[in-house]
Each structure stands twice: as structure tokens, then as C-alpha cells.
Write a protein that holds these residues in place. Structure first.
Motif, short mmCIF file in Angstrom:
data_model
loop_
_atom_site.label_atom_id
_atom_site.label_comp_id
_atom_site.label_asym_id
_atom_site.label_seq_id
_atom_site.Cartn_x
_atom_site.Cartn_y
_atom_site.Cartn_z
N THR A 167 0.81 -1.21 0.00
CA THR A 167 0.00 0.00 0.00
C THR A 167 0.85 1.27 0.00
N ASP A 168 1.99 1.24 0.66
CA ASP A 168 2.82 2.45 0.65
C ASP A 168 3.33 2.76 -0.75
N TRP A 169 3.52 1.76 -1.60
CA TRP A 169 3.90 2.01 -2.99
C TRP A 169 2.77 2.70 -3.75
N VAL A 170 1.53 2.30 -3.44
CA VAL A 170 0.39 2.92 -4.11
C VAL A 170 0.36 4.41 -3.79
N PHE A 171 0.53 4.77 -2.51
CA PHE A 171 0.49 6.18 -2.14
C PHE A 171 1.70 6.94 -2.68
N ARG A 172 2.83 6.29 -2.86
CA ARG A 172 4.03 6.97 -3.34
C ARG A 172 4.04 7.11 -4.85
N PHE A 173 3.72 6.03 -5.59
CA PHE A 173 3.89 6.04 -7.05
C PHE A 173 2.61 6.26 -7.84
N ALA A 174 1.45 6.17 -7.21
CA ALA A 174 0.19 6.33 -7.93
C ALA A 174 -0.77 7.21 -7.14
N PRO A 175 -0.46 8.48 -6.96
CA PRO A 175 -1.34 9.33 -6.15
C PRO A 175 -2.70 9.58 -6.78
N TYR A 176 -2.84 9.41 -8.08
CA TYR A 176 -4.14 9.61 -8.72
C TYR A 176 -5.14 8.53 -8.31
N ILE A 177 -4.64 7.38 -7.86
CA ILE A 177 -5.54 6.32 -7.40
C ILE A 177 -6.10 6.65 -6.03
N CYS A 178 -5.32 7.33 -5.21
CA CYS A 178 -5.68 7.47 -3.80
C CYS A 178 -5.79 8.91 -3.34
N ARG A 179 -6.47 9.75 -4.12
CA ARG A 179 -6.64 11.14 -3.69
C ARG A 179 -7.50 11.23 -2.42
N ASP A 180 -8.51 10.39 -2.33
CA ASP A 180 -9.33 10.35 -1.12
C ASP A 180 -9.77 8.91 -0.88
N ARG A 181 -10.45 8.68 0.23
CA ARG A 181 -10.81 7.31 0.61
C ARG A 181 -11.80 6.69 -0.37
N VAL A 182 -12.75 7.47 -0.85
CA VAL A 182 -13.76 6.93 -1.77
C VAL A 182 -13.11 6.52 -3.08
N ARG A 183 -12.22 7.36 -3.61
CA ARG A 183 -11.54 7.03 -4.86
C ARG A 183 -10.66 5.80 -4.69
N PHE A 184 -9.96 5.72 -3.55
CA PHE A 184 -9.11 4.55 -3.30
C PHE A 184 -9.96 3.28 -3.22
#
Length: 147
Positions: free
Chosen positions: A58-75
Motif C-alpha cells: 500500500t505504501d507504494w500505491v500512495f508513493r507512485f500512484a497518487p491519482y488512485i488514492c486522492r481520497d478514501r472513496v476514490r481509493f
């Protein structure tokens, strides 16, 4: 019929108070017993399926793909889409490979299988087993067997 509150005087009766205290004692005993009950899964194993995308930390998702996880609903939405897509791809591309030894004529013969089959051929048991083998699920009449 025991009432929790006496309507005439506005206070609890002694019998009801005693029953409530006994129920709290029983509830406390049940909670203490459940805390010390046998097997528990490790916390990392319990939280693994709820906090990560398949095969990606999950830390890779927040580091390398911020467009996926802008907020909780989008994530959550992306998590569901990616999980559905990978499971569908796994099923249709790997688990549902068509024409891969789905029949008895082309199955893989392991070295142990060949060794045992060779031993049966040398002893003559293979021919006997093939002779008495049943080839039909339903009983056949003699006329149908001759045809």
C-alpha cells in the motif's frame, strides 16, 4: 411480570436491580472468557486483505500512484476495480485455459505412472485389467455389444 421501572414511584425495584447486576456479571464473565479463547490469527494476516491491492504494498500505491488514492472513496473504487480486473484476468487467462488436458487421451504421464504401467505390462496384469474394464456407464444388452 417484572418491570424495569416502577411507574407509580419512579424507582427500580430491588429484584430488578439484582437481576441487572447479575446480567452485567454474566456479560463480564463472557467477555473475559472470549478474550482468552484459544487461537487467534496474527494481526498482519488479518489486516493484509483489507489494506492492500493484490500483490502491491500500500505504501507504494500512495508513493507512485497518487491519482488512485486522492481520497478514501476514490481509493475504495480503484481497489474494487483493480481487484475485480485481476481476478477476472486470473480466471480467464490462467485458470480457464482451454484444451489443456481436459480429456483422457492426452494427459501427462509422470515418471511414476510410466514405471507402474511398465511393471503391470511386464507382469501381464495390464491386459487383464483392460479386459475386465467397464466401458459403459449403463448396462448394455448383448445385441448392442455385438454392434
Amino acid at each position: 411480570d417484572v418491570q424495569l421501572f416502577c411507574t407509580a414511584r419512579g424507582y427500580r425495584s430491588a429484584v430488578t436491580s439484582l437481576r441487572v447486576v447479575q446480567m452485567f456479571g454474566l456479560l463480564r464473565a463472557a467477555i473475559v472468557t472470549s478474550r482468552f479463547s484459544g487461537l487467534r490469527l496474527p494481526s498482519k494476516l488479518v489486516t493484509a486483505s483489507t489494506k492492500s491491492l493484490p500483490f502491491i504494498p500500500t505504501d507504494w500505491v500512495f508513493r507512485f500512484a497518487p491519482y488512485i488514492c486522492r481520497d478514501r472513496v476514490r481509493f475504495m473504487l480503484r481497489f474494487n476495480q483493480i481487484s475485480f480486473g485481476t481476478s477476472l484476468a486470473w480466471f480467464y487467462l490462467f485458470a480457464h485455459a482451454p484444451y489443456t488436458y481436459d480429456h483422457y487421451e492426452g494427459f501427462y504421464e509422470s515418471p511414476l505412472y510410466c514405471y507402474v504401467k511398465g511393471g503391470l505390462e511386464r507382469s501381464g496384469q495390464l491386459e487383464e485389467n483392460l479386459r475386465i474394464k467397464v466401458h459403459h456407464f449403463y448396462p448394455q444388452t448383448e445385441e448392442a455389444e455385438e454392434e
